[in-house]
Design an enzyme around this catalytic site. Structure first.
Site, PDB file in Angstrom:
ATOM      1  N   ALA A  50      20.642  97.191  28.829  1.00 46.19           N
ATOM      2  CA  ALA A  50      21.791  97.820  29.520  1.00 46.19           C
ATOM      3  C   ALA A  50      22.997  96.892  29.374  1.00 46.19           C
ATOM      4  O   ALA A  50      23.668  96.543  30.357  1.00 46.19           O
ATOM      5  CB  ALA A  50      21.472  98.128  30.984  1.00 46.19           C
ATOM      6  N   GLY A  53      29.593  91.301  30.058  1.00 43.99           N
ATOM      7  CA  GLY A  53      29.069  89.996  30.482  1.00 43.99           C
ATOM      8  C   GLY A  53      28.048  89.481  29.479  1.00 43.99           C
ATOM      9  O   GLY A  53      28.087  88.322  29.045  1.00 43.99           O
ATOM     10  N   HIS A  54      27.123  90.362  29.080  1.00 43.19           N
ATOM     11  CA  HIS A  54      26.133  89.968  28.062  1.00 43.19           C
ATOM     12  C   HIS A  54      26.839  89.616  26.752  1.00 43.19           C
ATOM     13  O   HIS A  54      26.454  88.659  26.069  1.00 43.19           O
ATOM     14  CB  HIS A  54      25.156  91.116  27.793  1.00 43.19           C
ATOM     15  N   LYS A 110      26.745  84.312  36.650  1.00 40.58           N
ATOM     16  CA  LYS A 110      26.609  85.434  37.583  1.00 40.58           C
ATOM     17  C   LYS A 110      25.320  85.299  38.407  1.00 40.58           C
ATOM     18  O   LYS A 110      25.294  85.535  39.597  1.00 40.58           O
ATOM     19  CB  LYS A 110      26.610  86.736  36.767  1.00 40.58           C
ATOM     20  N   SER A 150      24.393  95.319  35.301  1.00 45.39           N
ATOM     21  CA  SER A 150      23.738  96.574  34.900  1.00 45.39           C
ATOM     22  C   SER A 150      23.477  97.428  36.138  1.00 45.39           C
ATOM     23  O   SER A 150      23.440  98.655  36.058  1.00 45.39           O
ATOM     24  CB  SER A 150      22.421  96.271  34.192  1.00 45.39           C
TER      25      SER A 150
HETATM   26  P1  AMP Z   1      20.250  90.609  32.871  1.00 41.56           P
HETATM   27  O1  AMP Z   1      20.227  91.520  31.704  1.00 41.56           O
HETATM   28  O2  AMP Z   1      20.912  91.194  34.081  1.00 41.56           O
HETATM   29  O3  AMP Z   1      18.924  89.962  33.147  1.00 41.56           O
HETATM   30  O4  AMP Z   1      21.213  89.424  32.465  1.00 41.56           O
HETATM   31  C1  AMP Z   1      21.041  88.722  31.261  1.00 41.56           C
HETATM   32  C2  AMP Z   1      21.975  87.552  31.246  1.00 41.56           C
HETATM   33  O5  AMP Z   1      23.330  88.016  31.352  1.00 41.56           O
HETATM   34  C3  AMP Z   1      21.765  86.593  32.418  1.00 41.56           C
HETATM   35  O6  AMP Z   1      21.881  85.254  31.937  1.00 41.56           O
HETATM   36  C4  AMP Z   1      22.870  86.969  33.357  1.00 41.56           C
HETATM   37  O7  AMP Z   1      23.268  85.913  34.208  1.00 41.56           O
HETATM   38  C5  AMP Z   1      23.981  87.307  32.373  1.00 41.56           C
HETATM   39  N1  AMP Z   1      25.000  88.147  33.019  1.00 41.56           N
HETATM   40  C6  AMP Z   1      24.803  89.293  33.728  1.00 41.56           C
HETATM   41  N2  AMP Z   1      25.981  89.753  34.210  1.00 41.56           N
HETATM   42  C7  AMP Z   1      26.936  88.883  33.805  1.00 41.56           C
HETATM   43  C8  AMP Z   1      28.352  88.797  33.993  1.00 41.56           C
HETATM   44  N3  AMP Z   1      29.025  89.708  34.702  1.00 41.56           N
HETATM   45  N4  AMP Z   1      29.014  87.750  33.430  1.00 41.56           N
HETATM   46  C9  AMP Z   1      28.340  86.805  32.716  1.00 41.56           C
HETATM   47  N5  AMP Z   1      27.007  86.837  32.501  1.00 41.56           N
HETATM   48  C10 AMP Z   1      26.311  87.852  33.042  1.00 41.56           C
END
Ligand code: AMP
Length: 281
Positions: free
Chosen positions: A31, A35-36, A150, A187
């Site tokens: 998703a 940010g990713h 984040k 997400s």
């Molecule tokens: P997730 O897919 O939510 O597990 O996140 C994967 C990576 O993306 C993790 O290292 C999160 O901290 C990072 N991440 C998620 N949202 C953000 C954001 N808004 N800004 C920067 N990194 C993010």
């Protein structure tokens, strides 16, 4: 490295595609949002092969949490990865990650920091996160891995794990990417109703108010942030001021202000860095 995106589902496919040069890993649950993408762009110049992993990890969701509903947008994710210069997407199945099943696997104990803040609300969460990240490190064998600020407690714990278990991975953090109104991209923002979406930037407003009071010391930071929370009537899980390693904040030094709240049913987290004045501690 080639510009064609390779998708690996198994350890064998990963080994065949990872190349011999330095490897950078950006673990995600898919998703993908901006940010990713920022993590991917940060990682791109740090090695020869840029790997994005996409895996919704069952062991970091407690029963009753949103594992089933978690958004899955694989085709759009691949496009974002290709645009960001990813060489290899590692998208394993649950069986590949947990050959003996998610309930019977060896797990990483996060230690004391795993049961505070997020860990106090989600007691099994970081055990699941550290376990899947350790496995991803073992499978991908990256030189560098990039995570977002984040999820600040997650970043701190992964750094601690890499060091404590001598994993030999350089863990790097990236600043939080936000919507124009300050809401941290997530997400899970997809779960917000229009009304909740309007309320959601309050978390960041509270953090900003706290940071603006930093010169006046720790008590002033908490009081300023709390007054924003109280004005709006946010359903707060925690508001905490710590040092950068999540220990006690020290007047005159860098600190982290962290917040978690429910906005309707969805639960949101956010944090900012600040430098404390010596104020009254
Ligand atoms: P997730 O897919 O939510 O597990 O996140 C994967 C990576 O993306 C993790 O290292 C999160 O901290 C990072 N991440 C998620 N949202 C953000 C954001 N808004 N800004 C920067 N990194 C993010």
């Amino acid at each position: 490295m080639t510009t064609d995106l390779v998708i690996a589902r198994t350890r064998e496919e990963l080994d065949a595609a990872r190349g011999d040069g330095p490897v950078v890993l950006v673990p995600t649950m898919g998703a993908l949002h901006d940010g990713h993408v920022q993590l991917l762009k940060h990682g791109r110049p740090l090695g020869e092969t840029l790997v994005a992993s996409i895996f919704v990890n069952p062991t970091q969701f407690a029963p009753g949490e949103d594992f089933e509903e978690y958004p899955r947008t694989f085709d759009a994710d691949l496009e974002r990865c290709a645009e960001a210069g990813v060489d290899l997407v590692f998208a394993p199945t649950v069986d590949t990650m947990y050959p003996t099943g998610p309930d019977t696997t060896v797990m990483v104990d996060p230690g004391p920091l795993g049961s505070v803040l997020e860990g106090a609300i989600r007691p099994t969460h970081f055990r699941g996160v550290l376990t899947v990240v350790a496995k991803l490190f073992g499978l991908v064998r990256p030189d560098v891995a990039v995570f977002g600020e984040k999820d600040y407690q997650q970043l701190v714990l992964i750094r601690q794990m890499a060091q404590a278990l001598a994993l030999g991975v350089d863990v790097q953090g990236c600043p939080t990417v936000r919507e124009v109104d300050g809401l941290a991209l997530s997400s899970r923002n997809a779960y917000l109703s229009p009304d909740e979406r309007e309320q959601a930037p309050t978390l960041y407003r509270a953090l900003r108010a706290g940071a603006a009071a930093a010169n006046d010391g720790p008590d002033a930071v908490i009081a300023a942030a709390r007054s924003v929370v109280d004005d709006i009537g946010l359903d707060l899980d925690y508001l905490a001021l710590t040092d950068p390693d999540l220990g006690e904040p020290v007047p005159g030094q860098d600190a982290r202000l962290l917040i978690a709240a429910r906005v309707g049913k969805p639960r949101l987290i956010d944090n900012v860095g600040l430098t404390l004045g010596s104020g009254s501690a």
